[in-house]
Motif scaffolding. Structure first.
Motif, PDB file in Angstrom:
ATOM      1  N   PHE A  75       0.840  -1.199   0.000  1.00 40.96           N
ATOM      2  CA  PHE A  75       0.000   0.000   0.000  1.00 40.96           C
ATOM      3  C   PHE A  75       0.877   1.250   0.000  1.00 40.96           C
ATOM      4  N   LYS A  76       0.493   2.213  -0.849  1.00 43.56           N
ATOM      5  CA  LYS A  76       1.153   3.509  -0.853  1.00 43.56           C
ATOM      6  C   LYS A  76       0.462   4.411   0.158  1.00 43.56           C
ATOM      7  N   GLY A 133       5.490   6.890   1.392  1.00 46.80           N
ATOM      8  CA  GLY A 133       6.191   5.625   1.293  1.00 46.80           C
ATOM      9  C   GLY A 133       5.278   4.478   0.938  1.00 46.80           C
ATOM     10  N   THR A 134       5.806   3.268   1.085  1.00 47.92           N
ATOM     11  CA  THR A 134       5.054   2.051   0.792  1.00 47.92           C
ATOM     12  C   THR A 134       5.159   1.120   1.984  1.00 47.92           C
ATOM     13  N   ILE A 135       4.076   0.448   2.302  1.00 45.90           N
ATOM     14  CA  ILE A 135       4.061  -0.479   3.438  1.00 45.90           C
ATOM     15  C   ILE A 135       3.408  -1.788   3.010  1.00 45.90           C
ATOM     16  N   ASP A 136       3.940  -2.890   3.482  1.00 41.50           N
ATOM     17  CA  ASP A 136       3.361  -4.212   3.216  1.00 41.50           C
ATOM     18  C   ASP A 136       2.514  -4.633   4.409  1.00 41.50           C
ATOM     19  N   ALA A 137       1.290  -5.092   4.138  1.00 43.59           N
ATOM     20  CA  ALA A 137       0.381  -5.518   5.215  1.00 43.59           C
ATOM     21  C   ALA A 137      -0.610  -6.535   4.666  1.00 43.59           C
ATOM     22  N   ALA A 138      -1.277  -7.237   5.577  1.00 36.42           N
ATOM     23  CA  ALA A 138      -2.245  -8.259   5.166  1.00 36.42           C
ATOM     24  C   ALA A 138      -3.409  -7.645   4.398  1.00 36.42           C
ATOM     25  N   ASP A 139      -3.880  -6.479   4.852  1.00 37.89           N
ATOM     26  CA  ASP A 139      -4.970  -5.776   4.169  1.00 37.89           C
ATOM     27  C   ASP A 139      -4.865  -4.298   4.503  1.00 37.89           C
ATOM     28  N   GLU A 140      -5.797  -3.498   3.953  1.00 33.60           N
ATOM     29  CA  GLU A 140      -5.743  -2.052   4.140  1.00 33.60           C
ATOM     30  C   GLU A 140      -5.932  -1.667   5.602  1.00 33.60           C
ATOM     31  N   ARG A 148      -3.393   0.508   7.853  1.00 34.59           N
ATOM     32  CA  ARG A 148      -3.827   1.731   8.513  1.00 34.59           C
ATOM     33  C   ARG A 148      -3.488   1.680  10.013  1.00 34.59           C
ATOM     34  N   LYS A 149      -3.705   0.526  10.633  1.00 31.70           N
ATOM     35  CA  LYS A 149      -3.440   0.362  12.060  1.00 31.70           C
ATOM     36  C   LYS A 149      -1.946   0.487  12.347  1.00 31.70           C
TER      37      LYS A 149
END
Length: 404
Positions: A4-5, A18-25, A29-30
């Motif tokens: 996610f950007k 930046g960009t972050i990798d996560a299971a979902d949006e 956000r958390k």
């Protein structure tokens, strides 16, 4: 995991992207709000933007790695934690593949892995020498010192590789000019004169002219065959070079060719001494250091020498002996190493060898360039003069016939 950007404002009031990798949006956000930041925007990164990157040569250049190490060392000395340092460096790194590797290493460190273990998961980005030195730095509590030494190592590597690349630009440009000139002459000029000869007729063309006309016809009508032959030749050479037999053959050629061989062995000597000295300064043993250097050196013959040296040093033989017996390394290398072995000051001797051969590489590169310039001009004459003669000889014969 999805990417996610984001754009946010930190609790200090600074805008950050930046960009972050996560299971979902929601998870992304958390995670972003955890440090008290205010999210301005958050969107899924496109697959193309995330995954497709074209790299020519190494993913991370030595210059980029030296800057990374120097910055890492600076922030560590300032009292910043490893996780915070990785976070800061990931944010300001422009190389996408490098930034991703730094961010993933940060996430691994957060999970409890060491920095060296985290970096080892990205072998295409972080070289083996770096992983071993970081591990040694973590074990001794001198991680900032390890990064300082790595920064110096990559700076010197970048200087030498940059010098060699810079020196090769002019010869490559000249060769490209030769290729363009030959193509233009064969495709445009020679067919024009060939048509004139055909109109006159009756005269027997010289053998050189017939040969040039045949080559011109090949360029004009069968160019795709020539491209296919070139492509197959390159494919075969690359495939053969990847085999053990091919690597040995090209390794021997690299050491035996005039001028090139001199540069190759001096560059290998500088790289060997610099890398081993840097590793030993971080507390890594000679045997382990030789094994790491062996993987870094590209020439297969030099690699075999180091492989045998590692085995003999493991058995208790002094390093200078197998290097001398190999007949590959210059006498100064094993003589200086022998002095270091006798005085117990190997690191300093290796550093002096590296400094000396760094200068020798510069001079050898300049000598190679100075020799290549006239050789390329001679090559141009060897190619262009026969074409000119092939055109001019029938014209003189034609003028003689008209005068008679």
């Amino acid at each position: 995991m999805a990417s996610f950007k984001y754009e946010l404002i930190t609790k200090e009031g600074k805008r950050k992207k930046g960009t972050i990798d996560a299971a979902d949006e929601e998870a992304a956000r958390k995670d972003l709000k955890r440090d008290g930041a205010t999210i301005v925007s958050l969107a899924s990164a496109s697959v193309l933007e995330k995954d497709i990157e074209i790299h020519i040569g190494k993913i991370v250049k030595p210059r980029e790695m030296s800057v990374f190490c120097r910055q890492f060392q600076s922030v560590l000395k300032a009292g910043v934690t490893v996780i915070e340092a990785l976070d800061m460096l990931a944010e300001q790194t422009e190389n996408k593949a490098f930034r991703k590797a730094i961010a993933e290493s940060r996430d691994s460190v957060k999970k409890g892995e060491t920095l060296a273990e985290s970096m080892a998961q990205h072998p295409k980005v972080f070289p083996e020498i770096m992983i071993h030195m970081v591990a040694a730095g973590e074990a001794s509590g001198g991680l900032d010192i390890a990064f300082d030494r790595l920064a110096s190592y990559f700076e010197k590597s970048s200087k030498i590789s940059g010098l060699i690349v810079k020196s090769m630009i002019y010869p490559i440009v000249l060769i490209c000019v030769i290729v363009v000139i030959v193509i233009i002459m064969m495709v445009k000029i020679v067919p024009t004169f060939t048509a004139s000869f055909d109109q006159v007729g009756g005269a027997e063309l010289p053998g050189i002219t017939k040969a040039v006309i045949a080559v011109s016809d090949m360029f004009s009508h069968n160019w795709y065959i020539m491209l296919a032959v070139i492509f197959l030749a390159v494919f075969f050479i690359k495939g053969f070079k990847s085999t053990e037999r091919g690597a040995i053959l090209f390794g021997k050629l690299g050491l035996s060719l005039p001028l090139v061989g001199n540069l190759t062995i001096k560059n290998a000597s500088a790289q060997f001494a610099r890398t081993l000295s840097t590793l030993m300064a971080s507390g890594i043993s000679v045997v382990e250091g030789i094994g790491i250097v062996e993987k870094i050196i590209k020439n297969q013959i030099v690699k075999q020498v180091l492989k045998r040296a590692k085995k003999q040093v493991t058995e208790g033989v002094a390093l200078s002996i197998p290097l001398e017996e190999s007949g590959v390394f210059p006498p100064m290398v094993y003589h200086m190493i022998r002095i270091g072995e006798d005085t117990g000051n190997m690191e300093e001797m290796l550093e002096k060898i590296a400094d000396y051969y760094d200068e020798e590489v510069e001079m050898a590169t300049e000598s190679l360039l100075a020799a290549m310039e006239p050789l390329i001009i001679i090559l141009m004459a060897v190619i262009v003069v026969p074409i000119v003669l092939a055109i001019m000889l029938p014209m003189y014969s034609l003028y003689d016939a008209i005068g008679a």
